[in-house]
Motif scaffolding. Structure first.
Motif, mmCIF file in Angstrom:
data_model
loop_
_atom_site.group_PDB
_atom_site.id
_atom_site.type_symbol
_atom_site.label_atom_id
_atom_site.label_comp_id
_atom_site.label_asym_id
_atom_site.label_seq_id
_atom_site.Cartn_x
_atom_site.Cartn_y
_atom_site.Cartn_z
ATOM 1 N N ALA A 5 50.444 46.135 40.839
ATOM 2 C CA ALA A 5 50.939 47.519 40.882
ATOM 3 C C ALA A 5 49.874 48.496 40.388
ATOM 4 C CB ALA A 5 52.214 47.651 40.053
ATOM 5 N N LEU A 6 49.100 48.102 39.399
ATOM 6 C CA LEU A 6 48.014 48.965 38.919
ATOM 7 C C LEU A 6 46.911 49.096 39.968
ATOM 8 C CD1 LEU A 6 47.743 47.924 35.158
ATOM 9 C CD2 LEU A 6 48.787 49.991 36.125
ATOM 10 N N GLU A 47 25.868 50.531 40.974
ATOM 11 C CA GLU A 47 26.087 49.169 40.474
ATOM 12 C C GLU A 47 27.414 49.070 39.717
ATOM 13 O OE1 GLU A 47 22.589 48.204 38.203
ATOM 14 O OE2 GLU A 47 21.350 48.007 40.013
ATOM 15 N N LYS A 48 27.736 50.111 38.931
ATOM 16 C CA LYS A 48 29.015 50.115 38.210
ATOM 17 C C LYS A 48 30.192 50.162 39.179
ATOM 18 C CE LYS A 48 30.042 51.963 34.176
ATOM 19 N NZ LYS A 48 30.261 52.943 33.116
ATOM 20 N N ILE A 49 30.096 50.983 40.210
ATOM 21 C CA ILE A 49 31.154 51.072 41.217
ATOM 22 C C ILE A 49 31.361 49.706 41.859
ATOM 23 C CG2 ILE A 49 31.673 51.969 43.526
ATOM 24 C CD1 ILE A 49 30.273 54.602 42.572
ATOM 25 N N ASN A 50 30.269 49.107 42.265
ATOM 26 C CA ASN A 50 30.305 47.815 42.926
ATOM 27 C C ASN A 50 30.983 46.773 42.027
ATOM 28 O OD1 ASN A 50 29.610 45.384 44.290
ATOM 29 N ND2 ASN A 50 27.772 46.330 45.112
ATOM 30 N N GLY A 51 30.568 46.716 40.790
ATOM 31 C CA GLY A 51 31.131 45.745 39.855
ATOM 32 C C GLY A 51 32.579 46.029 39.494
ATOM 33 N N GLN A 52 32.906 47.291 39.269
ATOM 34 C CA GLN A 52 34.278 47.637 38.882
ATOM 35 C C GLN A 52 35.272 47.412 40.009
ATOM 36 O OE1 GLN A 52 34.530 47.382 35.774
ATOM 37 N NE2 GLN A 52 35.230 49.365 35.099
ATOM 38 N N TYR A 53 34.878 47.703 41.242
ATOM 39 C CA TYR A 53 35.785 47.441 42.361
ATOM 40 C C TYR A 53 36.094 45.946 42.450
ATOM 41 C CZ TYR A 53 37.673 46.739 46.975
ATOM 42 O OH TYR A 53 38.475 46.328 48.017
ATOM 43 N N ARG A 54 35.075 45.111 42.378
ATOM 44 C CA ARG A 54 35.299 43.667 42.458
ATOM 45 C C ARG A 54 36.075 43.165 41.235
ATOM 46 N NH1 ARG A 54 30.484 41.120 42.465
ATOM 47 N NH2 ARG A 54 29.341 43.011 41.998
ATOM 48 N N LYS A 55 35.849 43.787 40.086
ATOM 49 C CA LYS A 55 36.623 43.429 38.889
ATOM 50 C C LYS A 55 38.102 43.787 39.089
ATOM 51 C CE LYS A 55 36.788 44.097 33.888
ATOM 52 N NZ LYS A 55 36.203 44.795 32.743
ATOM 53 N N MET A 56 38.374 44.934 39.710
ATOM 54 C CA MET A 56 39.760 45.310 40.014
ATOM 55 C C MET A 56 40.437 44.246 40.874
ATOM 56 S SD MET A 56 39.635 49.306 41.023
ATOM 57 C CE MET A 56 39.474 50.589 39.810
ATOM 58 N N LEU A 57 39.724 43.808 41.909
ATOM 59 C CA LEU A 57 40.279 42.776 42.789
ATOM 60 C C LEU A 57 40.611 41.513 42.004
ATOM 61 C CD1 LEU A 57 37.988 43.086 45.953
ATOM 62 C CD2 LEU A 57 40.359 43.872 45.712
ATOM 63 N N LYS A 58 39.716 41.125 41.115
ATOM 64 C CA LYS A 58 39.947 39.921 40.300
ATOM 65 C C LYS A 58 41.133 40.121 39.374
ATOM 66 C CE LYS A 58 35.162 38.439 40.565
ATOM 67 N NZ LYS A 58 33.860 38.370 39.916
ATOM 68 N N GLU A 59 41.181 41.259 38.689
ATOM 69 C CA GLU A 59 42.273 41.523 37.753
ATOM 70 C C GLU A 59 43.625 41.615 38.466
ATOM 71 O OE1 GLU A 59 41.392 44.950 35.356
ATOM 72 O OE2 GLU A 59 39.765 43.943 34.306
ATOM 73 N N ALA A 60 43.606 42.057 39.723
ATOM 74 C CA ALA A 60 44.844 42.191 40.492
ATOM 75 C C ALA A 60 45.269 40.871 41.133
ATOM 76 C CB ALA A 60 44.680 43.261 41.573
ATOM 77 N N PHE A 109 44.824 47.542 32.456
ATOM 78 C CA PHE A 109 46.070 46.826 32.164
ATOM 79 C C PHE A 109 46.427 46.883 30.680
ATOM 80 C CE2 PHE A 109 48.183 42.927 30.746
ATOM 81 C CZ PHE A 109 49.380 43.043 31.449
ATOM 82 N N ASN A 110 45.483 46.556 29.820
ATOM 83 C CA ASN A 110 45.759 46.545 28.372
ATOM 84 C C ASN A 110 46.093 47.942 27.852
ATOM 85 O OD1 ASN A 110 45.426 43.755 28.066
ATOM 86 N ND2 ASN A 110 43.214 43.981 27.902
ATOM 87 N N GLU A 111 45.468 48.938 28.435
ATOM 88 C CA GLU A 111 45.736 50.315 28.012
ATOM 89 C C GLU A 111 47.153 50.744 28.404
ATOM 90 O OE1 GLU A 111 41.366 49.700 28.122
ATOM 91 O OE2 GLU A 111 43.018 49.131 29.426
ATOM 92 N N TYR A 112 47.589 50.391 29.613
ATOM 93 C CA TYR A 112 48.963 50.728 30.006
ATOM 94 C C TYR A 112 49.981 49.960 29.169
ATOM 95 C CZ TYR A 112 47.656 53.698 33.880
ATOM 96 O OH TYR A 112 47.152 54.731 34.623
ATOM 97 N N LYS A 113 49.631 48.753 28.809
ATOM 98 C CA LYS A 113 50.509 47.960 27.929
ATOM 99 C C LYS A 113 50.625 48.649 26.569
ATOM 100 C CE LYS A 113 51.119 43.187 26.449
ATOM 101 N NZ LYS A 113 50.553 41.839 26.509
ATOM 102 N N ALA A 114 49.508 49.112 26.055
ATOM 103 C CA ALA A 114 49.487 49.756 24.740
ATOM 104 C C ALA A 114 50.281 51.058 24.714
ATOM 105 C CB ALA A 114 48.044 50.010 24.298
ATOM 106 N N ILE A 115 50.222 51.825 25.796
ATOM 107 C CA ILE A 115 50.890 53.143 25.790
ATOM 108 C C ILE A 115 52.331 53.101 26.292
ATOM 109 C CG2 ILE A 115 48.708 54.409 25.972
ATOM 110 C CD1 ILE A 115 49.625 55.037 28.953
#
Length: 191
Positions: free
Chosen positions: A87-88, A146-159, A17-23
């Protein structure tokens, strides 16, 4: 090894999100790809410390950008933050088959049976199942899994689709937001 449809590339960052905001200013450039390559060298907008990390993030930004027409970005930058984040997540579902698979095979079934808890074990069981028939996934290290597992759940939280380990419906999403996806024949995303 046969070519796998699964990739762990999204672990470079969740929704970005922050990266898309920046660009955002780069979307006004005549050649977005060139502008992003220049950003990898100059670091004028992203403020990512190392060039290697910037290049990795830019590769993933480009991968996601390639999933949609340019009008998506015109629409995206008019949205409030909560809708931008959702949307992201849509972009991630389109760009990464593994994210789509986890969502369709784990998250949605839990939601449909009113089981609102989603934890690392739920995701791990699906990853184990995929590894049983996909050589690439079977070859991933424990750290990658472990990274996949954490990043997927982080995506859900961020969304806005999960709080703590509890799945939730996104709040304050306008009908205009959903109508955009219906108009693009992407009504599957509403589910």
């Amino acid at each position: 090894m046969s070519k796998s449809k699964y990739t762990a590339a999204f672990t470079a960052g969740a929704l970005l999100f922050n990266e898309y905001k920046a660009i955002e200013p780069l979307f006004n450039e005549e050649n977005l790809a060139d502008a992003l390559n220049k950003e990898a060298e100059q670091n004028a907008l992203l403020a990512i410390k190392t060039q290697k990390a910037r290049k990795t993030i830019i590769i993933e930004l480009k991968r996601r950008i390639a999933q949609v027409d340019t009008d998506f970005w015109e629409f995206y930058y008019t949205l409030p933050e909560n809708e931008q984040r959702l949307a992201l997540f849509y972009l991630c579902l389109k760009a990464y088959y593994l994210v789509f698979d986890l969502h369709i095979e784990v998250t949605l079934p839990k939601w449909k049976v009113f089981s609102r808890t989603l934890n690392s074990n739920d995701i791990q069981m699906r990853l184990d199942e995929i590894a049983s028939f996909d050589e690439t996934v079977n070859g991933w290290s424990r750290l990658t899994i472990e990274k996949i597992n954490g990043q997927y759940r982080k995506m859900l939280k961020e969304a806005g689709l999960m709080q703590n380990n509890t799945l939730s419906k996104p709040f304050n999403i306008s009908s205009r937001f959903w109508q955009y996806f219906i108009g693009k024949n992407e009504a599957w995303f509403i589910e």
